[in-house]
Design a protein around this motif. Sequence first.
Motif: not given
Length: 249
Positions: A70-72, A112-129
């Motif tokens: 739902l959020r990071y 933080i940029s690297q961690t945010r990257t991991d969090a986004f792609f692990d949760i498939r953030g691209y499925f939630y535009p």
Amino acid sequence: MRKLLLGFGLALGLAAASAAAAAQGYSPAAQKVLTRARLAAGGGAWNSLRGWHEAGRLGATPYETWLDPLRYGMRVETREADGLHVHGFNGGGDWRIAPSGQATGADIRGVISQTRTDAFFDIRGYFYPGRFDARGEYVGVRSFQGRSFDVVMVKPWAAEPRELWFDRRSHLLARMVDRTGPRPVAQQFSDYRKVGGVRIAFRIWTEGPSGTPVAVRQIESVTFGPVDRNLFSLPRRNAEAEAAPAPAR
């Protein structure tokens, strides 16, 4: 009439998703590929996820991960030879707890940029535009090891871009390529299984120089359910101890 209404509702849903994607910066061509990928991986079932807990092994090292779709929010616990390592991220703060119990926080943008990257792609953030601020562009069709892929470049806000390679037959994510370093680093996704209403790759591994697998991540179990947001923040007691001044000597 019922079929007509259902079709009309689906059209409205797709139009809303496309509008949300456009607002976040996804090109129409990129969104078309991502929509097919989402449908192949479970479609609307992704909307029902309220929390994510997985367990498995990173090579020979046991790990557990908690994610918030739902959020990071991300928490990773690894049980290494020297004890338990904990790494957390709540969208703003990145922190770690060593086996000794010592807690450290990071404000370094690169970390933080690297961690945010991991969090986004692990949760498939691209499925939630509509949930995660990101941009995406269609790169084109690429071939690899005799297979054909639709490639989309996705860059989350304040994070690093990744190339997402979707198999043109199954429409499932098969590769992800990081080109931000001195040489590209690619991961492969396989062993897709259905968990609830979604399909997830249970085997993720980094390609070696010859395409052979290294740094294998094997998921052993995945469960979905509401997640406690406190998991993603540095425990108050540790945070206060870290911020407290050293005693006078």
